[in-house]
Write a protein that holds these residues in place. Sequence first.
Motif, mmCIF file in Angstrom:
data_model
loop_
_atom_site.group_PDB
_atom_site.id
_atom_site.type_symbol
_atom_site.label_atom_id
_atom_site.label_comp_id
_atom_site.label_asym_id
_atom_site.label_seq_id
_atom_site.Cartn_x
_atom_site.Cartn_y
_atom_site.Cartn_z
ATOM 1 N N GLY A 156 6.506 40.032 25.711
ATOM 2 C CA GLY A 156 8.055 40.146 25.866
ATOM 3 C C GLY A 156 8.372 40.318 27.324
ATOM 4 N N SER A 157 9.655 40.676 27.659
ATOM 5 C CA SER A 157 10.182 40.960 28.850
ATOM 6 C C SER A 157 10.324 42.470 29.132
ATOM 7 C CB SER A 157 11.414 40.324 29.046
ATOM 8 O OG SER A 157 12.167 40.447 30.133
ATOM 9 N N SER A 158 9.985 42.928 30.393
ATOM 10 C CA SER A 158 10.458 44.167 30.732
ATOM 11 C C SER A 158 11.720 44.574 30.718
ATOM 12 C CB SER A 158 9.762 44.562 31.959
ATOM 13 O OG SER A 158 10.197 43.895 33.110
ATOM 14 N N ALA A 159 12.648 43.804 30.889
ATOM 15 C CA ALA A 159 14.237 43.794 30.881
ATOM 16 C C ALA A 159 14.445 43.281 29.589
ATOM 17 C CB ALA A 159 14.637 43.010 32.126
ATOM 18 N N ASN A 160 15.304 44.052 29.067
ATOM 19 C CA ASN A 160 16.008 43.774 27.498
ATOM 20 C C ASN A 160 17.187 43.061 27.835
ATOM 21 O OD1 ASN A 160 18.308 45.629 27.410
ATOM 22 N ND2 ASN A 160 16.938 47.380 27.248
ATOM 23 N N GLY A 161 17.568 42.530 26.682
ATOM 24 C CA GLY A 161 18.863 41.697 26.564
ATOM 25 C C GLY A 161 20.010 42.133 27.074
ATOM 26 N N GLY A 162 20.009 43.407 26.604
ATOM 27 C CA GLY A 162 21.421 44.187 26.969
ATOM 28 C C GLY A 162 21.348 44.535 28.647
ATOM 29 N N GLU A 163 20.372 44.856 29.119
ATOM 30 C CA GLU A 163 20.479 44.889 30.541
ATOM 31 C C GLU A 163 20.741 43.582 31.187
ATOM 32 O OE1 GLU A 163 16.652 48.258 30.915
ATOM 33 O OE2 GLU A 163 16.333 46.136 30.961
ATOM 34 N N LEU A 164 20.157 42.651 30.739
ATOM 35 C CA LEU A 164 20.693 41.114 31.414
ATOM 36 C C LEU A 164 21.964 40.745 31.215
ATOM 37 C CD1 LEU A 164 17.174 39.442 30.731
ATOM 38 C CD2 LEU A 164 17.914 40.353 33.026
ATOM 39 N N LEU A 165 22.315 41.133 29.930
ATOM 40 C CA LEU A 165 23.809 40.788 29.637
ATOM 41 C C LEU A 165 24.751 41.616 30.774
ATOM 42 C CD1 LEU A 165 26.129 39.739 27.965
ATOM 43 C CD2 LEU A 165 25.965 41.859 26.767
ATOM 44 N N PHE A 166 24.410 42.793 30.681
ATOM 45 C CA PHE A 166 25.249 43.765 31.895
ATOM 46 C C PHE A 166 25.211 43.152 33.113
ATOM 47 C CE2 PHE A 166 25.688 47.737 29.027
ATOM 48 C CZ PHE A 166 26.367 46.989 27.995
ATOM 49 N N LEU A 167 23.927 42.771 33.630
ATOM 50 C CA LEU A 167 23.541 42.021 34.792
ATOM 51 C C LEU A 167 24.254 40.836 35.171
ATOM 52 C CD1 LEU A 167 22.007 41.971 37.605
ATOM 53 C CD2 LEU A 167 20.228 40.947 36.477
ATOM 54 N N ALA A 168 24.550 40.025 34.026
ATOM 55 C CA ALA A 168 25.314 38.952 33.917
ATOM 56 C C ALA A 168 26.898 39.108 34.160
ATOM 57 C CB ALA A 168 25.098 38.087 32.888
ATOM 58 N N LEU A 169 27.171 40.269 33.929
ATOM 59 C CA LEU A 169 28.540 40.759 33.910
ATOM 60 C C LEU A 169 28.880 41.106 35.352
ATOM 61 C CD1 LEU A 169 29.301 42.712 30.822
ATOM 62 C CD2 LEU A 169 30.668 40.970 31.361
ATOM 63 N N ALA A 170 27.940 42.049 36.014
ATOM 64 C CA ALA A 170 27.902 42.599 37.413
ATOM 65 C C ALA A 170 27.797 41.264 38.167
ATOM 66 C CB ALA A 170 26.824 43.448 37.633
ATOM 67 N N THR A 171 27.073 40.638 37.796
ATOM 68 C CA THR A 171 26.622 39.225 38.924
ATOM 69 C C THR A 171 27.867 38.304 38.934
ATOM 70 O OG1 THR A 171 24.349 39.253 38.556
ATOM 71 C CG2 THR A 171 25.074 37.247 39.543
ATOM 72 N N CYS A 172 28.522 37.984 38.081
ATOM 73 C CA CYS A 172 29.524 37.156 37.772
ATOM 74 C C CYS A 172 30.666 37.761 38.601
ATOM 75 C CB CYS A 172 30.027 36.876 36.302
ATOM 76 S SG CYS A 172 31.522 35.756 36.250
ATOM 77 N N TYR A 173 31.323 38.807 38.329
ATOM 78 C CA TYR A 173 32.011 39.628 38.902
ATOM 79 C C TYR A 173 31.765 39.741 40.547
ATOM 80 C CZ TYR A 173 35.804 42.930 40.280
ATOM 81 O OH TYR A 173 36.805 43.506 40.864
ATOM 82 N N CYS A 174 30.664 40.154 40.798
ATOM 83 C CA CYS A 174 30.379 39.819 42.362
ATOM 84 C C CYS A 174 30.511 38.563 42.853
ATOM 85 C CB CYS A 174 28.806 40.472 42.538
ATOM 86 S SG CYS A 174 28.102 40.253 44.328
ATOM 87 N N ASN A 175 30.016 37.650 42.396
ATOM 88 C CA ASN A 175 30.184 36.185 43.006
ATOM 89 C C ASN A 175 31.545 35.692 42.986
ATOM 90 O OD1 ASN A 175 27.408 36.273 43.236
ATOM 91 N ND2 ASN A 175 26.945 34.875 41.498
ATOM 92 N N ASP A 176 32.431 36.076 42.119
ATOM 93 C CA ASP A 176 33.711 35.665 41.934
ATOM 94 C C ASP A 176 34.727 36.493 42.892
ATOM 95 O OD1 ASP A 176 32.715 33.948 39.915
ATOM 96 O OD2 ASP A 176 33.910 34.923 38.420
ATOM 97 N N ILE A 177 34.241 37.691 43.189
ATOM 98 C CA ILE A 177 34.989 38.354 44.213
ATOM 99 C C ILE A 177 34.893 37.670 45.575
ATOM 100 C CG2 ILE A 177 34.791 40.202 45.975
ATOM 101 C CD1 ILE A 177 36.253 41.230 43.666
ATOM 102 N N TYR A 178 33.672 37.113 45.903
ATOM 103 C CA TYR A 178 33.499 36.469 47.221
ATOM 104 C C TYR A 178 34.408 35.087 47.054
ATOM 105 C CZ TYR A 178 30.074 39.715 48.770
ATOM 106 O OH TYR A 178 29.413 40.976 49.376
ATOM 107 N N ARG A 179 34.275 34.534 45.936
ATOM 108 C CA ARG A 179 34.713 33.156 45.738
ATOM 109 C C ARG A 179 36.573 33.282 46.046
ATOM 110 N NH1 ARG A 179 34.731 31.436 39.780
ATOM 111 N NH2 ARG A 179 36.352 32.793 39.710
ATOM 112 N N GLU A 180 36.923 34.296 45.300
ATOM 113 C CA GLU A 180 38.373 34.414 45.295
ATOM 114 C C GLU A 180 38.960 34.857 46.650
ATOM 115 O OE1 GLU A 180 40.470 33.690 42.715
ATOM 116 O OE2 GLU A 180 38.725 32.620 41.975
#
Length: 139
Positions: A37-61
Amino acid sequence: MKISAHLQNTHNHHHITLTTNDTTHTIEIPPKSTGYGSSANGGELLFLALATCYCNDIYREADRRGIAVTAVEVTVDGDFGAPSEPAYNITYRAKVTGRAGAAELEALARHTDTVAEIQNTLRGGTPVTMGEIEVESNG
């Protein structure tokens, strides 16, 4: 844009490949201490996806608005209940630093929340379907 995530896991081996269109890269996440299995759980990765998306989109916008953003910090928090229950109380907060007035940076941050694709995917309740299942018995 076509996106794919591929994960291979065997004892003490956890390999992740991510592809967007024709660009592929890997990220390192070690296996659990048990080796499986993975040392990172799905919830952590889901929340990382939210953080990453917002971060990248800030720079884009910001680029679209001609604003020079120099730093972004995003923290996502939420709760999970019993196994198989969806997350709840998901909130995120951000700090955006840039070469613009405070009101302009705040407007950028609020606008980005409305166009962030991962946030909008969750807010829209996009269905997730399971495709083909392949099994291989080795015992």
